[in-house]
Write a protein that holds these residues in place. Structure first.
Motif, mmCIF file in Angstrom:
data_model
loop_
_atom_site.group_PDB
_atom_site.id
_atom_site.type_symbol
_atom_site.label_atom_id
_atom_site.label_comp_id
_atom_site.label_asym_id
_atom_site.label_seq_id
_atom_site.Cartn_x
_atom_site.Cartn_y
_atom_site.Cartn_z
ATOM 1 N N PRO A 20 0.824 -1.213 0.000
ATOM 2 C CA PRO A 20 0.000 0.000 0.000
ATOM 3 C C PRO A 20 0.851 1.253 0.000
ATOM 4 C CG PRO A 20 0.077 -0.954 2.183
ATOM 5 C CD PRO A 20 0.851 -1.881 1.273
ATOM 6 N N ARG A 21 1.437 1.582 -1.128
ATOM 7 C CA ARG A 21 2.402 2.678 -1.190
ATOM 8 C C ARG A 21 1.784 4.030 -0.856
ATOM 9 N NH1 ARG A 21 6.909 1.040 -5.331
ATOM 10 N NH2 ARG A 21 6.575 -1.175 -5.252
ATOM 11 N N ARG A 22 0.612 4.292 -1.384
ATOM 12 C CA ARG A 22 0.011 5.596 -1.092
ATOM 13 C C ARG A 22 -0.355 5.696 0.375
ATOM 14 N NH1 ARG A 22 -3.172 4.950 -6.299
ATOM 15 N NH2 ARG A 22 -1.807 5.920 -7.798
ATOM 16 N N ARG A 23 -0.884 4.628 0.930
ATOM 17 C CA ARG A 23 -1.233 4.639 2.332
ATOM 18 C C ARG A 23 0.017 4.785 3.174
ATOM 19 N NH1 ARG A 23 -4.114 -0.352 3.681
ATOM 20 N NH2 ARG A 23 -4.543 -0.024 1.542
ATOM 21 N N LEU A 24 1.096 4.162 2.739
ATOM 22 C CA LEU A 24 2.368 4.282 3.431
ATOM 23 C C LEU A 24 2.832 5.738 3.430
ATOM 24 C CD1 LEU A 24 4.934 3.183 4.718
ATOM 25 C CD2 LEU A 24 5.746 2.651 2.423
ATOM 26 N N ALA A 25 2.709 6.389 2.288
ATOM 27 C CA ALA A 25 3.110 7.794 2.221
ATOM 28 C C ALA A 25 2.260 8.637 3.167
ATOM 29 C CB ALA A 25 2.982 8.308 0.789
ATOM 30 N N LEU A 26 0.967 8.334 3.216
ATOM 31 C CA LEU A 26 0.087 9.064 4.125
ATOM 32 C C LEU A 26 0.473 8.792 5.572
ATOM 33 C CD1 LEU A 26 -2.396 10.772 4.720
ATOM 34 C CD2 LEU A 26 -3.766 8.698 4.514
ATOM 35 N N LEU A 28 3.386 7.905 6.749
ATOM 36 C CA LEU A 28 4.645 8.582 7.037
ATOM 37 C C LEU A 28 4.435 10.079 7.211
ATOM 38 C CD1 LEU A 28 7.063 6.696 4.630
ATOM 39 C CD2 LEU A 28 6.870 6.465 7.104
ATOM 40 N N ALA A 29 3.551 10.648 6.396
ATOM 41 C CA ALA A 29 3.256 12.073 6.541
ATOM 42 C C ALA A 29 2.613 12.355 7.891
ATOM 43 C CB ALA A 29 2.348 12.541 5.411
ATOM 44 N N CYS A 30 1.724 11.463 8.307
ATOM 45 C CA CYS A 30 1.069 11.655 9.609
ATOM 46 C C CYS A 30 2.059 11.479 10.754
ATOM 47 C CB CYS A 30 -0.085 10.672 9.770
ATOM 48 S SG CYS A 30 -1.482 11.069 8.707
ATOM 49 N N LEU A 31 2.989 10.553 10.593
ATOM 50 C CA LEU A 31 3.977 10.351 11.647
ATOM 51 C C LEU A 31 4.925 11.540 11.742
ATOM 52 C CD1 LEU A 31 4.851 6.587 11.174
ATOM 53 C CD2 LEU A 31 3.458 7.608 12.974
ATOM 54 N N ILE A 63 -3.914 20.192 7.537
ATOM 55 C CA ILE A 63 -2.655 19.563 7.125
ATOM 56 C C ILE A 63 -2.775 18.041 7.204
ATOM 57 C CG2 ILE A 63 -0.249 19.186 7.819
ATOM 58 C CD1 ILE A 63 -0.194 22.156 8.676
ATOM 59 N N LEU A 64 -3.436 17.551 8.240
ATOM 60 C CA LEU A 64 -3.577 16.110 8.422
ATOM 61 C C LEU A 64 -4.607 15.496 7.479
ATOM 62 C CD1 LEU A 64 -3.438 16.000 12.307
ATOM 63 C CD2 LEU A 64 -1.726 15.107 10.734
ATOM 64 N N ILE A 65 -5.676 16.209 7.216
ATOM 65 C CA ILE A 65 -6.779 15.659 6.436
ATOM 66 C C ILE A 65 -6.571 15.790 4.932
ATOM 67 C CG2 ILE A 65 -9.239 15.982 5.911
ATOM 68 C CD1 ILE A 65 -9.629 16.664 8.847
ATOM 69 N N ALA A 66 -5.862 16.801 4.476
ATOM 70 C CA ALA A 66 -5.731 17.096 3.045
ATOM 71 C C ALA A 66 -5.273 15.894 2.212
ATOM 72 C CB ALA A 66 -4.804 18.289 2.828
ATOM 73 N N PRO A 67 -4.255 15.125 2.626
ATOM 74 C CA PRO A 67 -3.849 13.995 1.778
ATOM 75 C C PRO A 67 -4.959 12.958 1.595
ATOM 76 C CG PRO A 67 -2.150 14.496 3.392
ATOM 77 C CD PRO A 67 -3.345 15.311 3.754
ATOM 78 N N VAL A 68 -5.727 12.710 2.640
ATOM 79 C CA VAL A 68 -6.813 11.738 2.525
ATOM 80 C C VAL A 68 -7.894 12.275 1.589
ATOM 81 C CG1 VAL A 68 -8.599 10.481 3.797
ATOM 82 C CG2 VAL A 68 -6.333 10.786 4.793
ATOM 83 N N ARG A 69 -8.245 13.537 1.738
ATOM 84 C CA ARG A 69 -9.260 14.151 0.876
ATOM 85 C C ARG A 69 -8.802 14.102 -0.584
ATOM 86 N NH1 ARG A 69 -9.939 18.990 3.093
ATOM 87 N NH2 ARG A 69 -8.137 19.743 1.951
ATOM 88 N N ASP A 70 -7.539 14.396 -0.829
ATOM 89 C CA ASP A 70 -7.022 14.376 -2.201
ATOM 90 C C ASP A 70 -7.122 12.980 -2.806
ATOM 91 O OD1 ASP A 70 -6.487 17.062 -1.940
ATOM 92 O OD2 ASP A 70 -4.328 16.778 -1.603
#
Length: 159
Positions: A20-26, A28-31, A63-70
């Motif tokens: 799950p690369r995209r989820r991994l990026a998300l 990592l961004a959250c961490l 900042i936290l929600i934007a990647p999920v919304r995108d």
């Protein structure tokens, strides 16, 4: 329900993975976000634990929600699987979540050959009962790297 993730396979003959690369990026961004949210430089020790959600400013929440919304907006065909993944993650115990993060960390640090071996091992062990899995694990630990490569090639030939 099993999930299928689209990934690029570095080895053309290796089975497709569920990385799950995209989820991994998300993730990592959250961490990394707590340090950014707290205003600490990336290499400095954290001064205080990050605030609770209710204490975040609207900008910090964005900042936290934007990647999920995108992702949600750009991949409508994956929305159901995203909801299912979130539901399953919520059902995990803290220990299961820790193990999942540890597994992701191990996967990221594997060589392409180790990943290919892991894929074949996983596919092989899927159809085994617990005793057979234990026996294969014990056998695997005793194999030399060359024996492991030969075993993986034999398994691929049987597919």
């Amino acid at each position: 329900m099993m999930f299928r993730y689209r990934t690029r396979n570095p080895l053309p003959n290796a089975p497709r993975t569920r990385a799950p690369r995209r989820r991994l990026a998300l993730l990592l961004a959250c961490l990394a976000a707590p340090a950014a949210l707290a205003g600490d430089p990336p290499d400095s020790p954290p001064s205080a634990p990050p605030p609770a959600w209710e204490q975040l400013t609207p900008e910090q929440r964005e900042i936290l929600i934007a990647p999920v919304r995108d992702r949600w907006n750009s991949e409508p065909e994956r929305r159901q699987s995203m909801l299912e993944h979130a539901r399953r993650w919520q059902e995990l115990t803290p220990e299961q979540r820790r193990r999942a993060r540890h597994g992701r960390h191990r996967w990221e640090h594997m060589s392409p050959e180790q990943r290919a071996q892991t894929r074949v091992l996983f596919q092989t062990m899927r159809g085994m009962d617990p005793e057979q899995r234990s026996a294969l694990k014990a056998q695997w630990r005793q194999m030399t790297p060359e024996q492991r490569r030969e075993w993986v090639e034999r398994q691929r030939g049987e597919e």
